[in-house]
Each structure stands twice: as structure tokens, then as C-alpha cells.
Scaffold this active site. Structure first.
Site, PDB file in Angstrom:
ATOM      1  CB  CYS A   1      -0.952  -0.003   1.199  1.00 39.72           C
ATOM      2  SG  CYS A   1      -2.073  -1.418   1.209  1.00 39.72           S
TER       3      CYS A   1
ATOM      4  CG  HIS B   1      -2.927   3.192   2.417  1.00 40.03           C
ATOM      5  ND1 HIS B   1      -3.639   2.839   1.285  1.00 40.03           N
ATOM      6  CD2 HIS B   1      -2.980   2.106   3.243  1.00 40.03           C
ATOM      7  CE1 HIS B   1      -4.080   1.602   1.416  1.00 40.03           C
ATOM      8  NE2 HIS B   1      -3.706   1.139   2.592  1.00 40.03           N
TER       9      HIS B   1
ATOM     10  CG  ASN C   1      -6.742  -0.870   1.658  1.00 38.68           C
ATOM     11  OD1 ASN C   1      -6.076  -0.522   0.686  1.00 38.68           O
ATOM     12  ND2 ASN C   1      -6.194  -1.364   2.744  1.00 38.68           N
TER      13      ASN C   1
END
Length: 313
Positions: free
Chosen positions: A112, A240, A270
């Protein structure tokens, strides 16, 4: 050092939405349970015949459509942890789909943190290698690795693509500093795409949460120190998008006003390396930033990895 900056951001999300109500029919969960623990309301899911490279290519096309034709990339770095092939790499597939030629192209996997890792590597190569225009692409098809019988993880992820164009040609939004790091002692806390029982995503949520909150706070302090900023300077954090509770905890710990912690996790979930690009593009389109503001792009994820970049608007 050369002045290098951000000139365009492109994104792409698939049409299909997977809402919390949909998940209620698939697994033992509820909208209230998902929302209070993650902040997510819906996420986008790519069809079976759309791959991670397709998502990245569509985001790159959106990015390049915003700039004149002479901004032809000489370097393409693809950040992904969900590439559909080992060879060829995602960067070459994206270049092929868009007929981009005469450029260097390679992949980078920092989970990520990938988009900001790739930005930092691209920025560095532009300083030393003489590249004038660099594309950073992220295509993530996380739905491929989600076990939709696991109520703790299947609610988290969506599919998306994002792309950044960096340029040394009179860039308005200058990249001022980057920070990269990893704590390999936590490498087994986030696992995906392995053999047998490690194929589907799994994580140690409690320890990952603690890591993310602490590391984001440290990175904000580090960038402020490097740039000589105080709490009176206007800076935005574009993190993020993993969990709204992580972002809320960091904002609370650091006294950051809610409007300066950029989040769109409710709409997309996500999306791993694509998430910061999605949030940046939306905030840019909404004219959230004024000339002279500072943007902190902060990623964290499997590895355990972290990455940050400071941009002056």
C-alpha cells in the site's frame, strides 16, 4: 538539485459497486459493523476480464489527457501488488496498451506504500538519470485476493487505478522531500498472494493499526522538521486509505483539523497503491488546496513499509 514536480493525476474505478448492504447478503456482517470499524460504505469491483494492468492503463490515459502531447514519459514505474502476470511486468503491459514507446519501464511492489515509493524512486532517477517526464502508475485488483467468506477482511478492499505525472518542465507543484522505510520484523503481519493458505489476504489487524498510527504521526513530524514548518503553516495529509479510524487517531494525536486530513475511503475502500492517487485527484478537483500549501502524501502497508513525500502546491 533539479526542480521536479507533479503536473497531473489520473484515476480510474470500475463501474460495479459492492455496498455494505450487498455484503450483508454474502457474509455475517452489517452496515453498522463495517462503518463503525472502517468508515467504508462501498467499494468498486472490476469484472473478471479486467486486470490490474487495465486499471492502471485507464488511469494513465486519464492522466496524460490532462497535459500537452509533448509530455511524453521517458520512464514508467508501475506500483502494484496484484499484477496478473510475473512477466511481462505491469509497466510494460500499460505501455503496450497505450502505445507508449522509447521509455524505461519497471514494476515496484511496496504494497500500500507503492505509489509514494514509486514517486520517490522516479523523483530520484529524474535527478540522476536526466529523465524529464515520468509516469507513476498503480493498478490494483484486490478483489482477486479477497476471501468473501472472511467477514473481517472482505469488507475492506476495492479495485482501482491511479497515475501521477512528474515533470522537470516548469512544474508548479514541486516535490520537496521524500522518506522511505520498512520494518521487516513485521513482514508476516500482512500477507497476500502466497502459496496454498496464504493466497487470500490476511493481516494482524491490531498490530497493523498500531503501526500505522505511530508511523503516520512520525512521518508527519519528520516532514515538518525537514521543511521547517510549524503548526501555523497550512499543510494537508493525503494518506493511504486503509481505515478511517487510523486517520482519525492520527488527526487527533497531531491536532490536524478534519478538513486537512483527506479521506474518501467511504466510497472506495482500501485500494492499496491506488488509494493516495484517488484521494489526491478528488481533493485537487474540489480545489481544496491553495498556492503555497504543503501536501504530505503518506503510505503505509505490508512489509511493513512506509513512504512519504512533501509537495508544495
Amino acid at each position: 538539485m533539479r526542480k521536479i514536480g507533479l503536473v497531473a493525476v489520473g484515476t480510474y474505478v470500475p463501474e460495479k459497486k459492492l455496498t455494505n448492504s450487498d455484503l450483508e447478503k454474502m457474509v455475517d456482517t452489517s452496515d453498522e459493523w463495517i462503518t463503525t470499524r472502517t468508515g467504508i460504505k462501498e467499494r468498486r469491483i472490476a469484472p473478471d476480464d479486467m486486470h490490474a494492468s487495465d486499471l492502471a492503463a485507464k488511469a494513465v490515459a486519464d492522466c496524460l489527457a490532462q497535459v500537452p502531447n509533448h509530455y511524453r514519459p521517458q520512464l514508467l514505474i508501475a506500483a502494484t501488488s496484484t499484477a496478473e502476470k510475473c512477466v511481462p511486468n505491469q509497466a510494460s503491459l500499460v505501455a503496450q496498451k497505450l502505445n507508449l514507446t522509447n521509455l524505461a519501464a519497471f514494476d515496484l511492489n511496496a504494497a500500500c506504500s507503492g505509489l509514494v515509493y514509486a514517486l520517490a524512486v522516479g523523483w530520484s532517477l529524474m535527478q540522476t538519470g536526466g529523465y524529464d517526464h515520468t509516469l507513476i502508475a498503480a493498478g490494483e485488483k484486490l478483489s482477486r485476493f479477497v476471501n468473501y467468506k472472511d467477514r473481517t477482511t472482505c469488507v475492506l478492499f476495492g479495485d482501482a487505478g491511479a497515475a501521477l505525472l512528474l515533470s522537470a518542465e516548469e512544474p508548479e507543484h514541486e516535490i520537496l522531500a521524500v522518506e522511505l522505510g520498512a520494518d521487516p520484523s513485521g513482514a508476516d503481519l500482512v500477507v497476500m498472494g502466497g502459496l496454498n493458505d496464504e493466497f487470500y489476504f490476511r493481516q494482524d489487524g491490531r498490530n497493523v493499526f498500531k503501526f500505522a498510527v505511530e508511523k503516520m504521526g512520525n512521518l508527519i513530524d519528520r516532514l515538518k522538521d525537514r521543511l521547517g514548518l510549524t503548526d501555523n503553516d497550512r499543510y494537508f495529509v493525503i494518506p493511504h486509505q486503509a481505515n478511517s479510524r487510523i486517520l482519525e487517531a492520527v488527526a487527533r494525536n497531531k491536532g490536524i483539523p478534519e478538513e486537512r486530513m483527506i479521506s474518501n475511503i467511504a466510497k472506495y475502500g482500501n485500494t492499496s497503491a491506488a488509494s493516495i492517487g484517488l484521494a489526491l485527484k478528488e481533493a485537487w478537483a474540489e480545489k481544496r488546496f491553495k498556492k503555497g500549501d504543503y501536501l504530505f502524501l503518506i503510505g503505509f502497508g505490508g512489509g511493513l513499509s512506509w513512504a512519504a513525500a512533501a509537495v508544495r502546491w
